[in-house]
Design an enzyme around this catalytic site. Structure first.
Site, PDB file in Angstrom:
ATOM      1  N   ASN A   1      -7.200  -3.042   6.877  1.00 61.60           N
ATOM      2  CA  ASN A   1      -6.225  -1.993   6.575  1.00 61.60           C
ATOM      3  C   ASN A   1      -4.868  -2.637   6.338  1.00 61.60           C
ATOM      4  O   ASN A   1      -4.493  -3.620   7.000  1.00 61.60           O
ATOM      5  CB  ASN A   1      -6.098  -0.994   7.723  1.00 61.60           C
TER       6      ASN A   1
ATOM      7  N   ILE B   1       2.473   0.053   5.796  1.00 58.39           N
ATOM      8  CA  ILE B   1       3.892  -0.272   5.972  1.00 58.39           C
ATOM      9  C   ILE B   1       4.370   0.413   7.246  1.00 58.39           C
ATOM     10  O   ILE B   1       4.460   1.640   7.300  1.00 58.39           O
ATOM     11  CB  ILE B   1       4.725   0.183   4.759  1.00 58.39           C
TER      12      ILE B   1
ATOM     13  N   ARG C   1       7.372   0.005  10.241  1.00 58.98           N
ATOM     14  CA  ARG C   1       8.593  -0.715  10.618  1.00 58.98           C
ATOM     15  C   ARG C   1       8.373  -1.538  11.888  1.00 58.98           C
ATOM     16  O   ARG C   1       7.523  -1.207  12.731  1.00 58.98           O
ATOM     17  CB  ARG C   1       9.743   0.261  10.828  1.00 58.98           C
TER      18      ARG C   1
ATOM     19  N   TRP D   1       3.132   1.751  15.062  1.00 57.56           N
ATOM     20  CA  TRP D   1       1.906   2.384  14.584  1.00 57.56           C
ATOM     21  C   TRP D   1       1.916   3.848  15.003  1.00 57.56           C
ATOM     22  O   TRP D   1       1.667   4.168  16.171  1.00 57.56           O
ATOM     23  CB  TRP D   1       0.689   1.685  15.191  1.00 57.56           C
TER      24      TRP D   1
ATOM     25  N   GLU E   1      -6.690  -1.371   0.560  1.00 56.44           N
ATOM     26  CA  GLU E   1      -5.455  -1.257  -0.220  1.00 56.44           C
ATOM     27  C   GLU E   1      -5.287  -2.428  -1.183  1.00 56.44           C
ATOM     28  O   GLU E   1      -4.761  -2.269  -2.290  1.00 56.44           O
ATOM     29  CB  GLU E   1      -4.247  -1.181   0.717  1.00 56.44           C
TER      30      GLU E   1
ATOM     31  N   ASP F   1      15.467   7.274  10.314  1.00 54.62           N
ATOM     32  CA  ASP F   1      14.190   7.355   9.611  1.00 54.62           C
ATOM     33  C   ASP F   1      14.287   8.113   8.289  1.00 54.62           C
ATOM     34  O   ASP F   1      15.325   8.672   7.929  1.00 54.62           O
ATOM     35  CB  ASP F   1      13.137   8.000  10.515  1.00 54.62           C
TER      36      ASP F   1
END
Length: 484
Positions: free
Chosen positions: A171, A174, A176, A189, A236, A285
């Site tokens: 997996n 993205i 942070r 996560w 991905e 965020d």
């Protein structure tokens, strides 16, 4: 067109006058963020900061910050070209080949798809410099503090790579990362993300460590692929290769059993310990609000590898629209054909910047039977990360969902709130601050379609005001005569 790496894309942007090189000294704390945020909101270029105080490494931001740059990053001219590209690929599944010619064409296309699978190579630029032991220093990277109340400096555009402890499937996401010190960082996560699932499974299995690698930079399609909300059994990196039309070259890490993009700028190798948590945040965020302090896994660094003259990629999020909106819009265009495989009645979808992905989804559909709009709402809430959508608005197939003025007009005109608003409960995004308890709250569906007898309506629905085509053409022909 596809790009070998980040620097090739930077050169392309420069040739298109879509890059600004900033040579004056700038601070990594707040100043780069403010410059970038203003540039994004004014539709400005990608920014290459060549003189970050205290660092020899340049910082690149805003590479995806317009629809045009995001399309170029994915090898197309417009986002709609991306939709058609995916629709062509999915056509292999939708329409089984009947004739010999069609079968040969399908076989050729399938072979082409196979040729775009990740390609393992022996070495790559990302490992030109290898740092282990006492040489490891995350703080030597120009990590950014983006907003005044941020809990520290963050890696904001990492491709975090992990494998399912049972299936071994890769997996890429993205997420942070707050830098805690020279050899550790937070791993943000969120609950519903695949990386978090790997972590929880590691806990269940009693694992001592779950290996993780982090790539900074690489070709732009691969960077972008980390934002894809695809099923856990899809890779991905393979999707990136399919979009690029050629494989992404991958190389084995030095200290963990993972493969990473060979043409990345930096690779951070390491692991998380299932069950080990540490306070992370606050962080300004993409919702436009700070996500508050909470406990998240800790990433321990076992090696840092990088190019000899690396470029540090970063993104700035905050009050929308930010760069992630343009990345997300491309995801929306990519996912539309796949969504239509499941729900062919859907004509278009819009996840506007103001909705920050999970707060507002606008769907146009061809309504055919009683309860059809409810079926679409519930189907969407049952599809992967669409379960987090807080508000779904459904309009008729002839409504332009990309025109928010038209959508607002249809909604305010067409809804009978008592009958046309659906309320239910379910999972909500980790970043949603409105729910009474974290991660669970209410959702709303709004049926803004025109109503008829299938909806239990006895009154006649009024027609739209539209000028006759004959008069439109007459006025078109005579427009110059009017002197307007």
């Amino acid at each position: 067109m596809s790009y070998m790496d980040l620097r090739e894309f930077i050169s392309f942007l420069d040739s298109k006058n879509e890059l600004k090189k900033i040579t004056v000294p700038v601070e990594r704390d707040l100043e780069i963020s403010e410059i970038t945020d203003r540039t994004i909101k004014s539709g400005g270029p990608a920014l290459l900061f060549e003189n970050v105080k205290g660092f020899e490494v340049p910082v690149i931001t805003n590479i995806f910050g317009t629809h045009q740059r995001t399309a170029w990053a994915l090898g197309v001219e417009t986002a709609n070209d991306l939709t058609e590209k995916v629709r062509d690929i999915l056509g292999l599944v939708q329409t089984p080949p009947s004739s010999l010619i069609e079968k040969l064409t399908t076989l050729k296309d399938l072979i082409g798809m196979a040729r775009t699978q990740p390609k393992l190579v022996k070495s790559g630029p990302c490992q030109e410099v290898v740092l282990k032991g006492d040489s490891i220093d995350l703080e030597a990277l120009p990590n950014l503090k983006c907003w005044p109340m941020d809990g520290g400096r963050y890696i904001t555009l990492p491709l975090v790579i992990s494998k399912d402890p049972e299936s071994g499937r890769r997996n890429v996401g993205i997420y942070r990362m707050q830098v805690y010190g020279k050899d550790s960082a937070g791993m943000h996560w969120q609950t519903h993300k695949v990386g978090a699932s790997h972590y929880r499974l590691g806990e269940e299995k009693g694992m001592n460590r779950l290996e993780v690698a982090v790539a900074l930079g690489g070709d732009p399609a691969t960077i972008w692929s980390g934002a894809l909300p695809i099923p856990p059994d899809m890779d991905e990196i393979a999707v990136s290769g399919l979009l690029r039309g050629k494989p992404v070259e991958m190389v084995h890490c030095k200290t963990v059993d993972l493969e990473v993009p060979a043409n990345a700028e930096y690779i951070l190798e390491g692991y998380v310990v299932p069950g080990e948590l540490k306070s992370e945040g606050p962080f300004g965020d993409h919702t436009g609000y700070y996500s508050l302090e909470d406990d998240f896994p800790v990433f321990h660094v076992t090696a840092i590898t990088h190019r000899k003259s690396p470029i540090y990629p970063a993104t700035i999020v905050g009050r929308p629209p930010s760069e992630d909106f343009f990345m997300g819009k491309a995801v929306e265009r990519l996912m539309l054909p796949a969504l239509q495989l499941t729900l062919p009645e859907i004509k278009d979808i819009n996840m506007p910047a103001e909705g920050v992905f999970h707060n507002l989804v606008i769907v146009s559909m061809k309504k055919e039977y009683p309860g059809h709009t409810r079926k679409v709402m519930n189907a969407l809430w049952g599809l992967g990360l669409m379960m987090l959508a807080k508000t779904i608005i459904v309009v008729d197939h002839f409504v332009d969902v990309q025109n928010l003025s038209e959508v607002a007009w249809r909604v305010t005109s067409n809804i009978n709130p008592e009958a046309d608003v659906v309320m239910l409960e379910g999972p909500v995004d980790d970043l949603d601050h409105s729910s009474t308890v974290p991660k669970f709250g209410s959702k709303m569906g709004i049926d803004a379609t025109a109503k008829n007898s299938n909806d239990g309506r006895n009154r006649e629905w009024p027609p739209d005001i539209i000028m006759s085509q004959e008069i439109k053409e007459l006025v078109n022909r005579r427009w110059a005569e009017y002197g307007l």
